[in-house]
Write an enzyme that holds these catalytic residues in place. Structure first.
Site, PDB file in Angstrom:
ATOM      1  N   TYR A  95     -14.692  -1.579 -20.368  1.00  8.67           N
ATOM      2  CA  TYR A  95     -14.875  -1.909 -21.791  1.00  8.67           C
ATOM      3  C   TYR A  95     -16.296  -1.652 -22.291  1.00  8.67           C
ATOM      4  O   TYR A  95     -16.543  -1.693 -23.492  1.00  8.67           O
ATOM      5  CB  TYR A  95     -14.451  -3.359 -22.069  1.00  8.67           C
ATOM      6  CG  TYR A  95     -12.955  -3.476 -22.212  1.00  8.67           C
ATOM      7  CD1 TYR A  95     -12.298  -2.903 -23.298  1.00  8.67           C
ATOM      8  CD2 TYR A  95     -12.181  -4.116 -21.247  1.00  8.67           C
ATOM      9  CE1 TYR A  95     -10.916  -2.979 -23.429  1.00  8.67           C
ATOM     10  CE2 TYR A  95     -10.802  -4.189 -21.357  1.00  8.67           C
ATOM     11  CZ  TYR A  95     -10.172  -3.619 -22.461  1.00  8.67           C
ATOM     12  OH  TYR A  95      -8.807  -3.673 -22.581  1.00  8.67           O
ATOM     13  N   GLU A 181       4.986 -11.888   0.253  1.00  9.95           N
ATOM     14  CA  GLU A 181       4.876 -10.717  -0.617  1.00  9.95           C
ATOM     15  C   GLU A 181       4.841 -11.093  -2.093  1.00  9.95           C
ATOM     16  O   GLU A 181       3.968 -10.667  -2.834  1.00  9.95           O
ATOM     17  CB  GLU A 181       6.058  -9.755  -0.373  1.00  9.95           C
ATOM     18  CG  GLU A 181       6.029  -8.545  -1.292  1.00  9.95           C
ATOM     19  CD  GLU A 181       7.260  -7.644  -1.165  1.00  9.95           C
ATOM     20  OE1 GLU A 181       7.403  -6.764  -2.034  1.00  9.95           O
ATOM     21  OE2 GLU A 181       8.064  -7.809  -0.237  1.00  9.95           O
ATOM     22  N   ASP A 234      10.118  -8.582   1.477  1.00  2.72           N
ATOM     23  CA  ASP A 234      11.479  -8.102   1.227  1.00  2.72           C
ATOM     24  C   ASP A 234      11.864  -7.109   2.316  1.00  2.72           C
ATOM     25  O   ASP A 234      10.997  -6.393   2.844  1.00  2.72           O
ATOM     26  CB  ASP A 234      11.562  -7.385  -0.133  1.00  2.72           C
ATOM     27  CG  ASP A 234      11.482  -8.346  -1.317  1.00  2.72           C
ATOM     28  OD1 ASP A 234      11.721  -9.550  -1.118  1.00  2.72           O
ATOM     29  OD2 ASP A 234      11.186  -7.874  -2.428  1.00  2.72           O
TER      30      ASP A 234
END
Length: 353
Positions: A95, A181, A234
């Site tokens: 920025y 996760e 997963d």
């Protein structure tokens, strides 16, 4: 700090020397995403080789002149921050001149290129990452400014510290660490009081692909306590890759491997073999996409899979079934199955690989 200033001065000196000789200045950076620049050792993970292939960021080439300008701009900002002992986030840098930088991703990549070029860890450049990770459980420490942090407070997690290097007085009676996760699973375990119900432990989540601070923090905890570290991911190629980042590192950050990887990390679940063992109904599983197939094929060729025969078998099960499962699939067995049956059994009977 003098090391950082000296390294930047050397780069700028080379730029001035080129200009004095009426040559176009050039910055040379390593090809960080090239697998040919990486070697694998099971004691450290993925490390950048000493003599790696490089690319030149030329000031006289239309394709790279803008990158050359951006690199000099960020080098000057780092120099001022190190001199004044101030810090900025990667977002602050973007920025400060959005027209020059174009996007946050461009800034992030240049910062990593500079860290690699100067051979100085990113945290020494006075640039702070946006922190995504959370930690909870049996852990307390003091931050650099003297703030005391206690992660043991019930159902609320603490943000991973933004300056991992500066924390001290780490105290824990945890028996193990669990890297989760996803944030949703992490919160669910927190609500079920998992950190205290089983035995004292530390839980961490990077909310998907972990940011640099979360990886540094996991490594700091490992160095401090040498406790067993397990992962709960997963049962899909994406989850396996995230686990490999914690354990063996990533190609693009291989130049910092010694500070980031924890090769002793174990895969606790969700294993592809668990799905059959627990009789998870096929309807609850998700078919592979083309992207999943490509990711799995890529994982199976990675150098670290060869030294993990049990992992190799699990990936073969996944490849044969072409099915994946999220951790939440265990709720099809019962709402508290994950925290009260699956994890306690795995931890008690050694169900990790």
């Amino acid at each position: 700090s003098s090391e950082v200033l000296d390294a930047i001065e050397k780069v700028i000196e080379d730029v001035f020397n080129s200009l004095a000789q009426k040559k176009a200045p050039v910055l040379t950076v390593a090809k960080r995403s090239d697998w040919r620049n990486v070697k694998f050792t099971d004691s450290v993970g993925l490390q950048m080789v000493q003599r790696c292939t490089t690319k030149q960021i030329r000031s006289d080439c239309p394709r790279s002149a803008s990158k050359f300008a951006r690199m000099l701009k960020i080098l000057s900002m780092i120099y001022k921050m190190v001199q004044s002992n101030t810090y900025a986030t990667k977002r602050d840098i973007y920025y400060s001149d959005t027209l020059l930088f174009g996007s946050q991703l461009i800034v992030d990549n240049i910062i990593n290129d500079i860290s690699c070029m100067l051979k100085i860890p990113r945290r020494s450049l006075h640039i702070l990452s946006t922190v995504n990770g959370f930690v909870a459980g049996n852990l307390s420490y003091t931050e650099e400014d003297g703030t005391k942090v206690n992660c043991t407070c019930g159902a609320t997690a603490v943000t991973v510290p933004s300056n991992v290097q500066g924390i001290k007085n780490l105290i824990s009676h945890a028996k193990f660490m669990l890297i989760v996760e996803k944030d949703a699973t992490f919160q669910r375990l927190l609500d079920d009081d998992f950190c205290n119900r089983m035995s004292p432990c530390i839980m961490i989540t990077g909310k998907g692909i972990p940011d640099l601070n979360t990886r540094l923090f996991v490594r700091k905890l490992w160095d401090s306590f040498q406790m067993p570290i397990f992962t709960l991911m997963d049962a899909d190629p994406h989850g396996v890759e995230i686990m490999c980042i914690y354990k063996y590192g990533s190609v693009s950050m291989s130049f910092e491997a010694h500070h980031l990887t924890v090769p002793s990390i174990k895969w606790l679940g969700l294993l592809p073999s668990d799905l059959e063992r627990l009789n998870i109904h096929k309807d609850a599983l998700i078919p592979f996409t083309k992207q999943d197939q490509n990711k799995l094929a890529s994982l199976q060729k990675r150098p670290y899979i060869d030294c993990q025969p049990m992992w190799k078998k699990e990936l073969e099960i996944m490849a044969a079934s072409k099915l994946k499962a999220e951790i939440q699939v265990l709720t099809s067995l019962s709402s508290h199955y994950l925290s009260r049956v699956y994890l306690p059994n795995k931890l008690q009977f050694g169900g990790w690989i």
